[in-house]
Structure formats: C-alpha cells, structure tokens
Design an enzyme around this catalytic site. Structure first.
Site, PDB file in Angstrom:
ATOM      1  N   LYS A  14      69.825  34.570  73.886  1.00 28.90           N
ATOM      2  CA  LYS A  14      68.548  36.053  73.600  1.00 28.90           C
ATOM      3  C   LYS A  14      67.231  35.754  75.119  1.00 28.90           C
ATOM      4  O   LYS A  14      66.993  37.269  75.650  1.00 28.90           O
ATOM      5  CB  LYS A  14      67.593  35.605  72.389  1.00 28.90           C
ATOM      6  CG  LYS A  14      68.759  35.563  70.950  1.00 28.90           C
ATOM      7  CD  LYS A  14      67.709  35.017  70.047  1.00 28.90           C
ATOM      8  CE  LYS A  14      66.331  34.415  70.091  1.00 28.90           C
ATOM      9  NZ  LYS A  14      68.071  33.296  69.846  1.00 28.90           N
ATOM     10  N   ARG A  88      61.273  35.852  63.361  1.00 24.05           N
ATOM     11  CA  ARG A  88      62.056  34.111  62.844  1.00 24.05           C
ATOM     12  C   ARG A  88      62.512  34.490  61.372  1.00 24.05           C
ATOM     13  O   ARG A  88      63.077  33.783  60.527  1.00 24.05           O
ATOM     14  CB  ARG A  88      62.022  33.062  63.660  1.00 24.05           C
ATOM     15  CG  ARG A  88      62.667  32.831  64.497  1.00 24.05           C
ATOM     16  CD  ARG A  88      62.776  31.804  64.740  1.00 24.05           C
ATOM     17  NE  ARG A  88      63.627  30.917  66.105  1.00 24.05           N
ATOM     18  CZ  ARG A  88      62.964  30.851  66.968  1.00 24.05           C
ATOM     19  NH1 ARG A  88      62.591  31.571  68.412  1.00 24.05           N
ATOM     20  NH2 ARG A  88      64.067  29.837  67.940  1.00 24.05           N
ATOM     21  N   ARG A 127      73.678  23.288  78.335  1.00 29.15           N
ATOM     22  CA  ARG A 127      72.096  23.595  79.010  1.00 29.15           C
ATOM     23  C   ARG A 127      71.182  22.351  78.686  1.00 29.15           C
ATOM     24  O   ARG A 127      70.943  22.111  80.239  1.00 29.15           O
ATOM     25  CB  ARG A 127      71.112  24.538  78.133  1.00 29.15           C
ATOM     26  CG  ARG A 127      69.994  24.850  77.980  1.00 29.15           C
ATOM     27  CD  ARG A 127      68.925  25.873  77.491  1.00 29.15           C
ATOM     28  NE  ARG A 127      69.085  25.695  76.444  1.00 29.15           N
ATOM     29  CZ  ARG A 127      68.643  26.557  75.138  1.00 29.15           C
ATOM     30  NH1 ARG A 127      68.623  27.679  75.985  1.00 29.15           N
ATOM     31  NH2 ARG A 127      68.091  25.643  74.008  1.00 29.15           N
ATOM     32  N   ARG A 139      65.382  20.439  77.010  1.00 28.36           N
ATOM     33  CA  ARG A 139      64.145  20.142  75.902  1.00 28.36           C
ATOM     34  C   ARG A 139      64.123  19.024  74.573  1.00 28.36           C
ATOM     35  O   ARG A 139      65.280  18.469  74.687  1.00 28.36           O
ATOM     36  CB  ARG A 139      64.528  22.167  75.540  1.00 28.36           C
ATOM     37  CG  ARG A 139      63.960  23.158  75.913  1.00 28.36           C
ATOM     38  CD  ARG A 139      64.929  24.568  75.786  1.00 28.36           C
ATOM     39  NE  ARG A 139      64.329  24.828  74.310  1.00 28.36           N
ATOM     40  CZ  ARG A 139      64.100  25.396  73.667  1.00 28.36           C
ATOM     41  NH1 ARG A 139      65.114  26.451  74.411  1.00 28.36           N
ATOM     42  NH2 ARG A 139      64.550  25.936  72.354  1.00 28.36           N
ATOM     43  N   ARG A 150      68.048  23.462  63.904  1.00 32.09           N
ATOM     44  CA  ARG A 150      67.314  24.801  64.300  1.00 32.09           C
ATOM     45  C   ARG A 150      68.608  25.545  63.519  1.00 32.09           C
ATOM     46  O   ARG A 150      69.055  26.816  63.127  1.00 32.09           O
ATOM     47  CB  ARG A 150      67.391  24.773  65.909  1.00 32.09           C
ATOM     48  CG  ARG A 150      66.640  24.294  66.306  1.00 32.09           C
ATOM     49  CD  ARG A 150      66.735  23.617  67.632  1.00 32.09           C
ATOM     50  NE  ARG A 150      66.703  24.849  69.087  1.00 32.09           N
ATOM     51  CZ  ARG A 150      67.222  24.533  70.252  1.00 32.09           C
ATOM     52  NH1 ARG A 150      67.716  23.474  70.144  1.00 32.09           N
ATOM     53  NH2 ARG A 150      66.685  25.575  70.832  1.00 32.09           N
TER      54      ARG A 150
HETATM   55  P1  AMP Z   1      63.099  28.745  71.270  1.00 27.15           P
HETATM   56  O1  AMP Z   1      62.960  28.860  72.072  1.00 27.15           O
HETATM   57  O2  AMP Z   1      63.241  30.540  70.741  1.00 27.15           O
HETATM   58  O3  AMP Z   1      64.326  28.033  70.702  1.00 27.15           O
HETATM   59  O4  AMP Z   1      62.797  28.706  69.750  1.00 27.15           O
HETATM   60  C1  AMP Z   1      61.763  27.155  70.117  1.00 27.15           C
HETATM   61  C2  AMP Z   1      61.264  26.710  68.795  1.00 27.15           C
HETATM   62  O5  AMP Z   1      60.148  27.036  69.017  1.00 27.15           O
HETATM   63  C3  AMP Z   1      61.937  27.064  67.477  1.00 27.15           C
HETATM   64  O6  AMP Z   1      62.387  25.898  67.392  1.00 27.15           O
HETATM   65  C4  AMP Z   1      61.191  27.234  66.454  1.00 27.15           C
HETATM   66  O7  AMP Z   1      60.422  24.959  66.241  1.00 27.15           O
HETATM   67  C5  AMP Z   1      59.580  27.604  67.628  1.00 27.15           C
HETATM   68  N1  AMP Z   1      59.641  28.989  67.653  1.00 27.15           N
HETATM   69  C6  AMP Z   1      60.679  29.531  68.348  1.00 27.15           C
HETATM   70  N2  AMP Z   1      59.917  31.176  67.680  1.00 27.15           N
HETATM   71  C7  AMP Z   1      59.625  31.382  66.715  1.00 27.15           C
HETATM   72  C8  AMP Z   1      58.731  32.050  65.369  1.00 27.15           C
HETATM   73  N3  AMP Z   1      58.718  33.393  65.862  1.00 27.15           N
HETATM   74  N4  AMP Z   1      59.343  31.213  64.465  1.00 27.15           N
HETATM   75  C9  AMP Z   1      58.361  30.173  64.365  1.00 27.15           C
HETATM   76  N5  AMP Z   1      58.924  29.236  65.153  1.00 27.15           N
HETATM   77  C10 AMP Z   1      59.107  29.420  66.318  1.00 27.15           C
END
Ligand code: AMP
Length: 193
Positions: A14, A88, A127, A139, A150
């Site tokens: 994404k 999400r 990654r 990360r 996740r």
């Molecule tokens: P990402 O970078 O999109 O993989 O997001 C990393 C982490 O941020 C996720 O595993 C959640 O803990 C939190 N997070 C990001 N976007 C959301 C969302 N829309 N709703 C809830 N938690 C989020």
C-alpha cells in the site's frame, strides 16, 4: 478531486503504491500508520499512548485515527487523497464516508491489493532486515510475533471492508504479487477507468 483507498493486509504494498500515485497524479497520501509513528517519535501524549498497541500489532482506537484523518481533510489542500492504511474497521469506513460527504466529496475507487500470507510475512521480514542493513532500525512491529497479530487484526477487522465496498460498488481488486511496476500499471488501469 480523486479520492482513492488502498486496501490490503500489512506488507501488501500500500505504501509503495501510494507513493507512486502521489508522484504521477499530484495526490496527497494520508497514511495513518505514518502519522501515528510520527506522533510516537515526537513523543506527543497521543504518541506515547499508542506506542505499545502499535508495537504489539493491534489496532489503535477508531476515535484516534478518525481524528487524525478529520484534521488532515480540514487542513490539507489537494487534488485528491490516497488513503493508505485507513480505513481499517467498518466504523472508520462509515466515518470516512461522512467526512467526505461533509466536504461535498466522494470516494472514487477502493483498490484491494491481493497478496498471500506467506509472501506478506516474507516481505515484512525482508523490510526489517533491509532497515537494519542500511544502518537504521526496523519498525517495532516488523517482527514475527507482531506480524501474526497484525494479520489476525486484518482478517478480523479490515477484511470485512472488502464486502462493504463491493456492496457500495467501488471495489476493484488487483494482484499485488507481481513486480512493483506491474502492480503500478494495474492500479493505473483502475484509476483511469
Ligand atoms: P501501518 O503503517 O499502516 O502498517 O500501521 C502500523 C500500525 O499503526 C498498525 O498496526 C496499527 O497499530 C496502527 N494503525 C495504522 N492505521 C490504523 C488505523 N486506520 N486504525 C487503527 N490502527 C491503525
């Protein structure tokens, strides 16, 4: 305005694909994950509150992420937005629909990136290794334990959005397994249509 959601599990591509759309179409990428990581690294109260939840791989509350998106939609001027990692949950999807409608906007496309679980885990492990090899830090949630959580969060809470947007008539699914440029081309095809 062109408003696009990129939907898919962690590691689906994404962020990578959002970056390309930003360059090629003058859109602004709204990644709630990036916003939350930024809050965490600048040590805001909210950042400290969500750090543990994020490291475990669980979802942050709807209230927090909807608030982040609301603020961006109110303040950022753009030809359109790419939503990356948001919504999400179904509550987030409803909230986004309302926020766009309040501004007289609509959602143009929801693009689901399809990638199998084994590839997702492999990509995330790579990654993390690449970040370390480049002299940085992986990360906090790019480890096997958090990735498993996740993925589970994705299937329980986010995957229902596929049906939701299908029913609304704006879902397109793209094979996310090919080379980055192949996926880019498939997405461009959807956006142009
Ligand atoms: P990402 O970078 O999109 O993989 O997001 C990393 C982490 O941020 C996720 O595993 C959640 O803990 C939190 N997070 C990001 N976007 C959301 C969302 N829309 N709703 C809830 N938690 C989020």
């Amino acid at each position: 305005m062109t408003n696009i959601i990129l939907l898919g599990p962690p590691g689906a591509g994404k962020g990578t694909q959002a970056g390309h759309l930003v360059e090629s179409r003058n859109l602004v990428q709204l990644s709630t994950g990036d916003m939350l990581r930024e809050a965490k690294s600048s040590g805001t109260e909210m950042g400290n509150m969500v750090a543990g939840v994020m490291a475990r791989g669980e979802l942050v509350t709807d209230e927090i992420v909807i608030g982040l998106i609301r603020e961006k939609l109110e303040t950022v001027k753009a030809d359109g937005f790419i939503f990356d990692g948001f919504p999400r949950t179904l509550a987030q999807a409803d909230a986004l629909g309302d926020l766009l409608a309040e501004n007289g906007e609509t959602l143009d496309a929801v693009i689901e990136l399809q990638v199998d679980d084994e590839t997702l885990v492999q990509r995330i492990v790579n990654r993390a290794a690449e970040a370390v090899a480049a002299g940085g830090e992986a990360r906090a949630d790019d480890n096997e334990e958090s990735v498993r959580i996740r993925l589970m969060e994705y299937y329980k809470k986010t995957a229902p959005l596929i049906g939701y947007y299908h029913a609304k008539g704006n879902l397109s699914s793209v094979d996310g397994l090919g080379e980055i440029v192949e996926v880019q081309e498939a997405i461009a095809g959807v956006v142009e249509a």
